[in-house]
Design a protein around this motif. Structure first.
Motif, PDB file in Angstrom:
ATOM      1  N   GLY A   6       0.829  -1.198   0.000  1.00 59.74           N
ATOM      2  CA  GLY A   6       0.000   0.000   0.000  1.00 59.74           C
ATOM      3  C   GLY A   6       0.863   1.246   0.000  1.00 59.74           C
ATOM      4  O   GLY A   6       1.992   1.239   0.500  1.00 59.74           O
ATOM      5  N   THR A   7       0.360   2.299  -0.581  1.00 61.69           N
ATOM      6  CA  THR A   7       1.064   3.583  -0.645  1.00 61.69           C
ATOM      7  C   THR A   7       0.134   4.685  -0.163  1.00 61.69           C
ATOM      8  O   THR A   7      -0.981   4.812  -0.679  1.00 61.69           O
ATOM      9  CB  THR A   7       1.534   3.891  -2.074  1.00 61.69           C
ATOM     10  N   SER A   8       0.585   5.446   0.817  1.00 63.18           N
ATOM     11  CA  SER A   8      -0.214   6.546   1.367  1.00 63.18           C
ATOM     12  C   SER A   8       0.618   7.819   1.371  1.00 63.18           C
ATOM     13  O   SER A   8       1.840   7.780   1.555  1.00 63.18           O
ATOM     14  CB  SER A   8      -0.669   6.221   2.796  1.00 63.18           C
ATOM     15  N   HIS A   9      -0.058   8.952   1.180  1.00 69.77           N
ATOM     16  CA  HIS A   9       0.631  10.238   1.067  1.00 69.77           C
ATOM     17  C   HIS A   9       0.184  11.174   2.200  1.00 69.77           C
ATOM     18  O   HIS A   9      -1.005  11.233   2.536  1.00 69.77           O
ATOM     19  CB  HIS A   9       0.326  10.876  -0.288  1.00 69.77           C
ATOM     20  N   GLU A  74       6.520  19.454   4.379  1.00 65.46           N
ATOM     21  CA  GLU A  74       7.109  18.531   3.416  1.00 65.46           C
ATOM     22  C   GLU A  74       6.144  17.373   3.152  1.00 65.46           C
ATOM     23  O   GLU A  74       5.501  16.852   4.065  1.00 65.46           O
ATOM     24  CB  GLU A  74       8.437  18.001   3.953  1.00 65.46           C
ATOM     25  N   SER A  75       6.044  16.962   1.906  1.00 64.20           N
ATOM     26  CA  SER A  75       5.183  15.846   1.526  1.00 64.20           C
ATOM     27  C   SER A  75       5.973  14.547   1.589  1.00 64.20           C
ATOM     28  O   SER A  75       7.123  14.484   1.138  1.00 64.20           O
ATOM     29  CB  SER A  75       4.637  16.046   0.113  1.00 64.20           C
ATOM     30  N   ILE A  76       5.358  13.525   2.159  1.00 61.09           N
ATOM     31  CA  ILE A  76       6.019  12.227   2.266  1.00 61.09           C
ATOM     32  C   ILE A  76       5.089  11.131   1.745  1.00 61.09           C
ATOM     33  O   ILE A  76       3.872  11.300   1.682  1.00 61.09           O
ATOM     34  CB  ILE A  76       6.425  11.907   3.718  1.00 61.09           C
ATOM     35  N   THR A  77       5.700  10.024   1.374  1.00 60.24           N
ATOM     36  CA  THR A  77       4.973   8.828   0.962  1.00 60.24           C
ATOM     37  C   THR A  77       5.374   7.686   1.880  1.00 60.24           C
ATOM     38  O   THR A  77       6.569   7.460   2.107  1.00 60.24           O
ATOM     39  CB  THR A  77       5.305   8.460  -0.491  1.00 60.24           C
ATOM     40  N   VAL A  78       4.380   6.989   2.417  1.00 53.59           N
ATOM     41  CA  VAL A  78       4.635   5.818   3.255  1.00 53.59           C
ATOM     42  C   VAL A  78       4.221   4.578   2.481  1.00 53.59           C
ATOM     43  O   VAL A  78       3.066   4.440   2.092  1.00 53.59           O
ATOM     44  CB  VAL A  78       3.871   5.897   4.587  1.00 53.59           C
ATOM     45  N   GLU A  79       5.189   3.705   2.235  1.00 55.26           N
ATOM     46  CA  GLU A  79       4.910   2.421   1.609  1.00 55.26           C
ATOM     47  C   GLU A  79       4.896   1.346   2.696  1.00 55.26           C
ATOM     48  O   GLU A  79       5.749   1.340   3.588  1.00 55.26           O
ATOM     49  CB  GLU A  79       5.978   2.086   0.559  1.00 55.26           C
ATOM     50  N   THR A  80       3.935   0.437   2.635  1.00 54.56           N
ATOM     51  CA  THR A  80       3.832  -0.607   3.641  1.00 54.56           C
ATOM     52  C   THR A  80       3.354  -1.904   3.008  1.00 54.56           C
ATOM     53  O   THR A  80       2.627  -1.892   2.002  1.00 54.56           O
ATOM     54  CB  THR A  80       2.879  -0.187   4.782  1.00 54.56           C
ATOM     55  N   SER A  99       8.898  13.110  -1.851  1.00 58.33           N
ATOM     56  CA  SER A  99       8.297  13.074  -3.191  1.00 58.33           C
ATOM     57  C   SER A  99       9.349  12.811  -4.266  1.00 58.33           C
ATOM     58  O   SER A  99       9.016  12.416  -5.383  1.00 58.33           O
ATOM     59  CB  SER A  99       7.575  14.396  -3.483  1.00 58.33           C
ATOM     60  N   GLU A 100      10.656  13.031  -3.919  1.00 62.30           N
ATOM     61  CA  GLU A 100      11.742  12.748  -4.864  1.00 62.30           C
ATOM     62  C   GLU A 100      12.342  11.361  -4.636  1.00 62.30           C
ATOM     63  O   GLU A 100      13.419  11.045  -5.138  1.00 62.30           O
ATOM     64  CB  GLU A 100      12.848  13.805  -4.730  1.00 62.30           C
TER      65      GLU A 100
END
Length: 249
Positions: A6-9, A74-80, A99-100
């Motif tokens: 899953g990917t959440s922002h 800052e924008s982050i993405t959490v992958e789980t 995001s980069e």
């Protein structure tokens, strides 16, 4: 059904930062748990799905390693993803990116299933076992083994359990335990050092009206602190943790 990542922002909010303008670790752990919730929801095994059957998820252990803390705005993405299964233990991993795609931190966690009426841990129900674990990435090393025991407390605080400390399971939410453990550290550690790693084990639940005693002392190395949270009324150990701090800040 096969599990899938899953990917959440998220965007770091002003009430989730410290005096450096960086996200706190409890805030980041909350993001990871929200990402886990979204992923299990899509798999049909979210906490709401379990509660309908009289069960719930319980976090038993979490080991987090941070390389850089994101800043306010800052924008982050959490992958789980579900990373493995051992008897009654279900493992879930996380990675936090900018995001980069800069890797900010990573974590591995252990989850159990509890009967919400009996307040007892149970074997993993069949409807969860039917979800085949297919790790989306190379699993992180499982959080296993004992932590060093705190022998002599350097600081201690009492934390009354209040209404806003309680979660959907009607016990103290795990991020509050983490916050209490960190808040008990000497001020010079919090001000002058950066938290790099935490390994935290949740051993028992605490409910509204309890008082939790948080103790902390030095570990085998200068950068290590050992933590213990106890129930004041029963003297039962609720949480054990080890934190590692960067001396170069």
């Amino acid at each position: 059904m096969k599990s899938y990542p899953g990917t959440s922002h998220f965007t770091i909010r002003s009430n989730e930062i410290d005096y450096r303008g960086q996200a706190t670790l409890p805030a980041l752990v909350s993001y990871m748990q929200e990402a886990a919730w979204e992923n299990t929801r899509d798999l049909g095994i979210s906490m709401y799905d379990l509660l309908e059957r009289g069960f719930t998820w319980v976090l038993q252990r979490m080991r987090v390693e941070m390389f850089r803390y994101p800043k306010h705005g800052e924008s982050i993405t959490v992958e789980t993803w579900a990373s493995g299964r051992e008897r009654v233990f279900l493992h879930r991993d996380f990675r936090i990116y900018t995001s980069e795609k800069e890797l900010l931190g990573q974590a591995t966690s252990v989850w159990l299933v509890m009967d919400v009426v009996k307040r007892q841990l149970v074997s993993v129900p069949d409807f969860i076992m039917e979800v085949e674990v297919v790790p989306g990435q190379e699993p992180l090393p499982f959080a296993k083994g004992k932590l060093p025991q705190l022998q002599e407390a350097q600081c201690a605080q009492q934390m009354p359990v209040r209404w806003h400390d309680i979660d959907l399971n009607r016990h103290v939410t795990n991020t509050r335990y983490l916050q209490w453990a960190l808040d008990t550290l000497p001020l010079e550690v919090l001000e002058k050092k950066q938290l790099q790693e935490v390994d935290i084990i949740f051993k028992a639940e605490s409910i509204l009206g309890d008082t939790v005693v948080s103790e902390v002392g030095k570990g085998a190395e200068e950068s290590i602190f050992l933590h213990k949270l106890l129930s004041q009324s029963t003297d039962k150990e609720l949480v054990q943790a080890k934190t590692v701090w960067d001396l170069k800040i």
